[in-house]
Design a protein around this motif. Sequence first.
Motif, PDB file in Angstrom:
ATOM      1  N   GLU A   1       0.847  -1.190   0.000  1.00  0.00           N
ATOM      2  CA  GLU A   1       0.000   0.000   0.000  1.00  0.00           C
ATOM      3  C   GLU A   1       0.880   1.236   0.000  1.00  0.00           C
ATOM      4  OE1 GLU A   1      -3.395   0.608  -0.133  1.00  0.00           O
ATOM      5  OE2 GLU A   1      -2.633   2.652  -0.255  1.00  0.00           O
ATOM      6  N   THR A   2       0.716   2.073  -1.047  1.00  0.00           N
ATOM      7  CA  THR A   2       1.325   3.400  -1.055  1.00  0.00           C
ATOM      8  C   THR A   2       2.848   3.345  -0.989  1.00  0.00           C
ATOM      9  OG1 THR A   2      -0.665   4.117   0.136  1.00  0.00           O
ATOM     10  CG2 THR A   2       1.051   5.728  -0.081  1.00  0.00           C
TER      11      THR A   2
ATOM     12  N   ASN B   1      -4.799   5.108  -7.037  1.00  0.00           N
ATOM     13  CA  ASN B   1      -5.398   4.893  -5.714  1.00  0.00           C
ATOM     14  C   ASN B   1      -5.890   3.457  -5.617  1.00  0.00           C
ATOM     15  OD1 ASN B   1      -8.333   4.720  -6.429  1.00  0.00           O
ATOM     16  ND2 ASN B   1      -7.877   6.752  -7.220  1.00  0.00           N
ATOM     17  N   THR B   2      -6.174   3.027  -4.382  1.00  0.00           N
ATOM     18  CA  THR B   2      -6.486   1.631  -4.117  1.00  0.00           C
ATOM     19  C   THR B   2      -7.698   1.159  -4.914  1.00  0.00           C
ATOM     20  OG1 THR B   2      -5.649   2.028  -1.897  1.00  0.00           O
ATOM     21  CG2 THR B   2      -6.840  -0.032  -2.254  1.00  0.00           C
TER      22      THR B   2
ATOM     23  N   ASP C   1       0.178  -1.160  -4.632  1.00  0.00           N
ATOM     24  CA  ASP C   1      -0.980  -0.798  -5.463  1.00  0.00           C
ATOM     25  C   ASP C   1      -0.778   0.526  -6.198  1.00  0.00           C
ATOM     26  OD1 ASP C   1      -1.220   0.742  -3.152  1.00  0.00           O
ATOM     27  OD2 ASP C   1      -3.386   0.476  -2.979  1.00  0.00           O
ATOM     28  N   HIS C   2       0.019   1.419  -5.628  1.00  0.00           N
ATOM     29  CA  HIS C   2       0.333   2.719  -6.254  1.00  0.00           C
ATOM     30  C   HIS C   2       1.398   3.359  -5.402  1.00  0.00           C
ATOM     31  CE1 HIS C   2      -1.912   4.429  -2.956  1.00  0.00           C
ATOM     32  NE2 HIS C   2      -2.873   3.579  -3.226  1.00  0.00           N
TER      33      HIS C   2
HETATM   34 ZN   LIG Z   1      -3.760   2.212  -2.003  1.00  0.00          ZN
END
Ligand SMILES: [Zn+2]
Length: 540
Positions: A250-251, A287-288, A457-458
């Motif tokens: 995540e991120t 974004n997710t 994811d990004h």
């Molecule tokens: Zn995300």
Amino acid sequence: MNSRRPLFTAHPDQRTGQNPLTLAVIASVWIAALPNWPLWRALLALPESASLRGSVFILGFGVMIAALLSALLALFAWRATIKPAIGFLLLAAAFGAHFMGSYGVVIDTTMMTNVLQTDPREVRDLLSWRLLAGVGLLAGVPLLLLWRVPVARTRAWSQAGRNLVGLIAALLVLAALLFALFADLSATMRNHRSMRYLINPVNSLYALVDLAVQSNAKPAGPPLPIGLDARIAPRAAGSLPPLLVLVIGETARADHFALNGYARPTNPELAAQSVLSFRNVMSCGTNTAASLPCMFSHLGKAGFESRERDHENLLDLVQRAGMAVLWIDNQAGCKGLCERIPHVETCSGDDCMDEAMLQGLDARIGALPAEARARGVLVVLHQMGSHGPAYFKRSPPDRKPFMPECTTNVLQQCDRDTLINGYDNSIVYTDHVLAQTIAWLKGSQAHYDTTLLYVSDHGESLGENNLYLHGLPYAVAPVEQKHVPMLLWPVIGPNADCLRAQRDVALTHDNLFHSALGVLGISASEYKPQLDAFAPCRAR
Ligand SMILES: [Zn+2]
């Protein structure tokens, strides 16, 4: 009884307060001028604004927004509806102004999807005194004034006529300015494409309508099945069934991984493992909510974004092929991906660390059907990772090599070094969680042929060009929000040299679906070997 207020007693239908249409125009001017400050700030920063022509354009643009909002509110300019309508627009505009102004994000359809799908933990991280003050000033004060203003009682037919005149007048002003400013307007919108998503609260309204249209346009019913011909390739005699742990980060930013050349030691534990880092991987979304369904789709980014029907995903296909599948979530849920397969949420507290996903993992896998496990296992771990803006909450106190940390969620109030410290500590913690996952996998090697695949994811903006967080529209998002880390373990044996030679090959999330099927040894008509990142090195 009328002696104290003689002015207001002439006729029950006469005006005893402001006409709803007057309130509509005043509110429109307020919203165009003040909660649109992120738009005005962005426009004023453009070099082409530093001229008389630029100033005239900005002023005219402001009047256009006021006219557009007036036209919209004219439809609600009735005694019963004008105050709720203005209140809704004021609040939408004030919240929009805070997030756009504070984090450099813009509000488009995917951002709105994210807002609607977000979990309470993330919301709490975003609340701040600055948010309260901003919303209080931009929406609270005018709402209090509005509350106290009496609205005139008018005859329905006369109000309808008045509203129609107001609507036409507003549209005429809009059309005249559009005509007069067209050259500047089209140039600005073409050269600075994110500008249109700053028009407040039109951006939020547009995104909500777009979402409603999208969800209505999709045919109802279950997603189209995939993998109807999915088969598990026969294993060599004496070999073990595959166990793939797919960690969805995540991120995480690729350029903050020491494995990719980052100057700080953010991968102290993985550096000692036979891990390969793919250094040139781009995400599907920023974004997710945009990335996750795309990552697990067989369609790839282009096909997924232009799909007419929803399809099942990688998890459904692997389950249909006969293997055991499990999704473990430590974040805001699986965005609908895990609906048809076993899934668990680890915990719901604010300080839920990603290691919680490894606790009791043997028992969780042991609870899956034995005959499916004997064919192979896919476990997805959906991390909290480096989710902002409260980066300092993403690593436990005893795993913070970089100090001091920014401990507020108002990122631009922090010294940039402390912001990066907090973010890098979250990467170091992810390094630890991945190393722990590898340790667990090593303990499973008596029963399974184990693989770990990690991909974020990004990415994230950390103050570059005054941008923070993520979620800018893909076409205008900076590379920091799109360049993601991807790791494979173990990279040993006869294929290792071939794999290491692939580390700078350009990959995207489009490769994930096919690469995972390749690792699991599943064939299906949806599998494209040319998109399997590891296929060139597989000794078959
Ligand atoms: Zn995300």
